[in-house]
Motif scaffolding. Structure first.
Motif, PDB file in Angstrom:
ATOM      1  N   SER A  71       0.823  -1.064   0.003  1.00 49.70           N
ATOM      2  CA  SER A  71      -0.030  -0.064  -0.139  1.00 49.70           C
ATOM      3  C   SER A  71       1.011   1.502  -0.115  1.00 49.70           C
ATOM      4  O   SER A  71       0.369   2.433  -0.253  1.00 49.70           O
ATOM      5  CB  SER A  71      -0.841  -0.138   1.151  1.00 49.70           C
ATOM      6  N   ARG A  72       2.106   1.035   0.281  1.00 50.63           N
ATOM      7  CA  ARG A  72       3.010   2.551   0.295  1.00 50.63           C
ATOM      8  C   ARG A  72       4.040   2.501  -0.570  1.00 50.63           C
ATOM      9  O   ARG A  72       4.886   3.587  -0.593  1.00 50.63           O
ATOM     10  CB  ARG A  72       3.530   2.500   1.763  1.00 50.63           C
ATOM     11  N   VAL A  73       4.386   1.509  -1.398  1.00 47.28           N
ATOM     12  CA  VAL A  73       5.379   1.481  -2.311  1.00 47.28           C
ATOM     13  C   VAL A  73       5.247   2.679  -3.362  1.00 47.28           C
ATOM     14  O   VAL A  73       6.408   3.309  -3.576  1.00 47.28           O
ATOM     15  CB  VAL A  73       5.679   0.143  -3.031  1.00 47.28           C
ATOM     16  N   ASP A  74       4.033   2.960  -3.437  1.00 51.08           N
ATOM     17  CA  ASP A  74       3.899   3.969  -4.537  1.00 51.08           C
ATOM     18  C   ASP A  74       4.332   5.568  -4.113  1.00 51.08           C
ATOM     19  O   ASP A  74       4.524   6.192  -4.994  1.00 51.08           O
ATOM     20  CB  ASP A  74       2.679   4.315  -5.188  1.00 51.08           C
ATOM     21  N   GLN A  75       4.430   5.652  -2.810  1.00 50.32           N
ATOM     22  CA  GLN A  75       4.957   6.988  -2.157  1.00 50.32           C
ATOM     23  C   GLN A  75       6.466   6.768  -1.969  1.00 50.32           C
ATOM     24  O   GLN A  75       6.758   8.146  -1.804  1.00 50.32           O
ATOM     25  CB  GLN A  75       4.160   7.181  -0.856  1.00 50.32           C
ATOM     26  N   ALA A  76       7.001   5.924  -2.301  1.00 51.98           N
ATOM     27  CA  ALA A  76       8.565   5.823  -2.339  1.00 51.98           C
ATOM     28  C   ALA A  76       9.467   6.193  -3.414  1.00 51.98           C
ATOM     29  O   ALA A  76       8.671   6.235  -4.448  1.00 51.98           O
ATOM     30  CB  ALA A  76       9.010   4.322  -1.756  1.00 51.98           C
ATOM     31  N   HIS A  88       6.466  -0.922  -7.947  1.00 56.18           N
ATOM     32  CA  HIS A  88       6.185   0.581  -8.056  1.00 56.18           C
ATOM     33  C   HIS A  88       5.511   0.832  -9.401  1.00 56.18           C
ATOM     34  O   HIS A  88       5.838   0.429 -10.199  1.00 56.18           O
ATOM     35  CB  HIS A  88       7.518   1.368  -7.851  1.00 56.18           C
ATOM     36  N   PRO A  89       4.471   1.775  -9.372  1.00 55.06           N
ATOM     37  CA  PRO A  89       3.647   1.892 -10.542  1.00 55.06           C
ATOM     38  C   PRO A  89       4.420   2.880 -11.650  1.00 55.06           C
ATOM     39  O   PRO A  89       4.068   2.760 -12.605  1.00 55.06           O
ATOM     40  CB  PRO A  89       2.481   2.748  -9.988  1.00 55.06           C
ATOM     41  N   ARG A  90       5.634   3.434 -11.070  1.00 56.57           N
ATOM     42  CA  ARG A  90       6.511   4.153 -11.921  1.00 56.57           C
ATOM     43  C   ARG A  90       7.679   3.589 -12.307  1.00 56.57           C
ATOM     44  O   ARG A  90       8.801   4.021 -12.825  1.00 56.57           O
ATOM     45  CB  ARG A  90       6.831   5.606 -11.630  1.00 56.57           C
ATOM     46  N   TYR A  91       7.917   2.157 -12.219  1.00 57.73           N
ATOM     47  CA  TYR A  91       8.799   1.292 -12.711  1.00 57.73           C
ATOM     48  C   TYR A  91       8.365   0.973 -14.130  1.00 57.73           C
ATOM     49  O   TYR A  91       7.635  -0.053 -14.232  1.00 57.73           O
ATOM     50  CB  TYR A  91       9.026   0.243 -11.622  1.00 57.73           C
ATOM     51  N   PHE A  92       9.026   1.560 -15.158  1.00 49.90           N
ATOM     52  CA  PHE A  92       8.626   1.308 -16.594  1.00 49.90           C
ATOM     53  C   PHE A  92       9.676   0.569 -16.879  1.00 49.90           C
ATOM     54  O   PHE A  92      10.663   0.865 -17.677  1.00 49.90           O
ATOM     55  CB  PHE A  92       8.808   2.829 -17.278  1.00 49.90           C
ATOM     56  N   ARG A 146      12.052   9.468  -9.331  1.00 52.09           N
ATOM     57  CA  ARG A 146      10.642   9.596  -9.876  1.00 52.09           C
ATOM     58  C   ARG A 146      10.045   8.475 -10.701  1.00 52.09           C
ATOM     59  O   ARG A 146       8.990   8.025 -10.643  1.00 52.09           O
ATOM     60  CB  ARG A 146      10.383  10.896 -10.529  1.00 52.09           C
ATOM     61  N   ALA A 147      11.018   7.852 -11.416  1.00 49.46           N
ATOM     62  CA  ALA A 147      10.690   6.734 -12.178  1.00 49.46           C
ATOM     63  C   ALA A 147      11.739   5.947 -12.674  1.00 49.46           C
ATOM     64  O   ALA A 147      12.892   6.256 -12.171  1.00 49.46           O
ATOM     65  CB  ALA A 147       9.928   6.984 -13.548  1.00 49.46           C
ATOM     66  N   ASP A 156       0.875   8.296 -13.396  1.00 48.32           N
ATOM     67  CA  ASP A 156       2.257   7.695 -13.301  1.00 48.32           C
ATOM     68  C   ASP A 156       2.860   8.117 -14.812  1.00 48.32           C
ATOM     69  O   ASP A 156       4.048   8.404 -14.862  1.00 48.32           O
ATOM     70  CB  ASP A 156       2.118   6.291 -13.046  1.00 48.32           C
ATOM     71  N   VAL A 157       1.958   7.812 -15.656  1.00 47.55           N
ATOM     72  CA  VAL A 157       2.593   8.275 -17.264  1.00 47.55           C
ATOM     73  C   VAL A 157       2.896   9.777 -17.248  1.00 47.55           C
ATOM     74  O   VAL A 157       4.161  10.141 -17.670  1.00 47.55           O
ATOM     75  CB  VAL A 157       1.358   8.023 -18.166  1.00 47.55           C
TER      76      VAL A 157
END
Ligand SMILES: *Cc1c(COP(=O)(O)O)cnc(C)c1O
Length: 485
Positions: free
Chosen positions: A32-37, A84-88, A438-439, A467-468
């Motif tokens: 639940s918190r990985v997206d804030q890291a 993470h949602p910003r791991y592209f 950030r990504a 995220d995009v």
């Protein structure tokens, strides 16, 4: 209770209860918190990591909760956060919660898949998933066979081995040296390099892997393939295998599968489709036509730990030849149980490269059981839509796309600067984005290294439009920071 070691290995009942409780808290906190890291650690300091490890003094053991607390802290600090949602990134997805549950049950029950009679449920679930996945690719479930592997590399290795066993009857007992002509195989230069490891593992040299050049769209150049096969035959070699990549790792491009199938049939080659990542398109009705022709493949590689988002490692080798795995791996021993035969079950150790084997398929089965095919189709559609959004936003911001695929891998260069397609410039841009936290994205060397591009893949189902936008903003920042230097 038994002997004293129980207290340290099994732990006391109340300690176990607290441990499981804490573990589920840690899991939930991470999810639940990985997206804030930050996506990446601030900086990687190997000495810091080594002293973290040394802080676990094995002469003075810890309590169980303290041990997992400290390890969770270490994993938070010293990892690239692929969920993470910003791991592209490189096909390392956010994992499904049911996948975590599956691995948890697998670890607790520890079923042994070497012997069917030890774990008949596990063995039958795995073969059922292989048949169901084969059916998505157009195989007839009645004749589909397959096994779960550690990943795509093992599945590709299995493909090479089964192709050799099938095409050269002397190979299994006498090896490559018994053959009067040296076997050679074909793959595009954009194909996966696991074949360069599999070839020597099977007794072939790396030079037996003929890398056909890619055409300007990064698909296998079929004229070059035909020419190479002709030349190899003329010089006394024995072509035996051709691989079509359905979703290349670099650029998400699909080789022309039906045309390669036809060449394979004409030339008498084993036809393998490496669909490790892109094979997930087979779960979405409107994307499935991209994989047309895969049903003609003698074997297929598919990785559930990529676009089916289960924890590593979960690959699959699928085949429409029901006997080839047994023919390749069947050995008799004096010590393995023999009772599987009474039930008509197939022992894992006689059907795969591995011997002792964990229940790899459970995380896939439980994820499917809860999401259903439709839940997966929606996730894959969503990721494909996010890929299209990213393509549009990049074009609007003067980045130039250099690959064409309906799947969400986007390769691009900087259209605003003259040096914008030079690898050093692209590396600097990627480094700037990654260091910002950030990504995460990378630089791909395409077409055998002749070209380079920034590469962003919608790897995880949790990646959303915001995220995009964040990636596009981080790229814009990197571009202006480099310009000011
Ligand atoms: C990832 C990948 C592989 C290798 O799979 P692993 O699971 O990493 O062993 C093989 N082929 C393709 C096309 C891939 O994308």
């Amino acid at each position: 209770m038994g002997f004293e070691a129980d207290s340290r290995l099994l732990l006391e009942e109340n300690e176990r209860e607290t441990l499981w409780q804490r573990l589920s808290e840690i899991t939930e906190e991470y999810i639940s918190r990985v997206d804030q890291a930050r996506v990446t650690p601030l900086e990687i300091r190997p000495d810091e990591i080594r002293s973290f490890i040394e802080s676990f003094d094995l002469e003075h053991p810890l309590g169980p909760v303290e041990a997992v607390n400290r390890m969770a802290e270490g994993l938070w600090r010293f990892s690239v956060h692929t969920p993470h949602p910003r791991y592209f990134g490189l096909f390392n997805p956010a994992v499904t919660s049911m996948g975590i549950a599956g691995d948890h049950l697998t670890a607790a029950f520890n079923p042994q898949l070497a012997a069917w009679s030890h774990s008949p449920l596990a063995a039958e679930i795995e073969i059922a998933i292989c048949r169901a996945m084969g059916e998505r690719f157009g195989y007839d479930p009645k004749s589909t066979d397959g096994n779960f592997t550690s990943g795509g590399a093992e599945a590709n290795h299995t493909a090479l081995l089964t192709a050799l066993v099938d095409r050269f009857p002397e190979y299994l007992n006498h090896g490559v040296r018994a053959l009067d002509r040296a076997p050679v195989m074909y793959i595009s230069e954009e194909g996966h390099h696991s074949f360069l490891k599999a070839a020597p593992l099977c007794g072939l040299g790396i030079n037996a892997v003929r890398e056909a050049p890619s055409d300007p769209s990064l698909r296998m150049d079929l004229n070059a393939l035909n020419r190479q096969i002709r030349e190899d035959r003329a010089s006394g070699l024995a072509p035996f295998l051709v691989v079509a990549t359905a979703g290349t790792t670099n650029a998400g491009v699909l080789d022309p599968i039906p045309e390669i199938a036809q060449i394979a049939e004409r030339e008498g080659l084993w036809f393998h489709v490496d669909a490790a990542w892109g094979g997930a398109a087979s779960l979405v009705p409107e994307l499935r036509p991209l994989l047309a022709g895969a049903e003609r493949a003698d074997s297929i590689t598919f990785d559930a730990h990529k676009w089916l988002s289960v924890p590593m490692g979960s690959g699959m080798y699928l085949t429409r030849h029901p006997n080839i795995l047994t023919q390749t791996f069947s050995v008799e021993t004096g010590y393995m149980p023999r009772d599987s035969k009474l039930y008509g079950g197939v022992d894992g150790y006689r059907h795969s490269m591995q011997w002792s084997r964990r229940f790899i398929g459970l995380k896939v089965f439980l994820s499917l059981a809860v999401a259903g095919w439709e839940g997966y189709a929606e996730a894959i559609r969503h990721q494909t839509a996010m890929g299209n959004l990213l393509r549009r936003r990049l074009t609007e911001s003067d980045w130039i796309l250099v690959n064409a695929t309906p799947l969400p891998v986007i390769c691009f260069v900087d259209g605003e600067s003259e040096a914008g397609s030079r690898v050093e410039q692209l590396e600097a841009l990627a480094r700037h984005v990654v260091n910002s936290g950030r990504a995460w994205l990378s630089v791909a060397r395409l077409a055998g290294g002749r070209r380079a591009a920034l590469r962003a893949c919608i790897t995880g189902y949790r990646t959303g439009p915001e995220d995009v936008e964040e990636l596009v903003a981080a790229l814009a920042n990197a571009r202006s920071a480099l310009r000011e230097q």
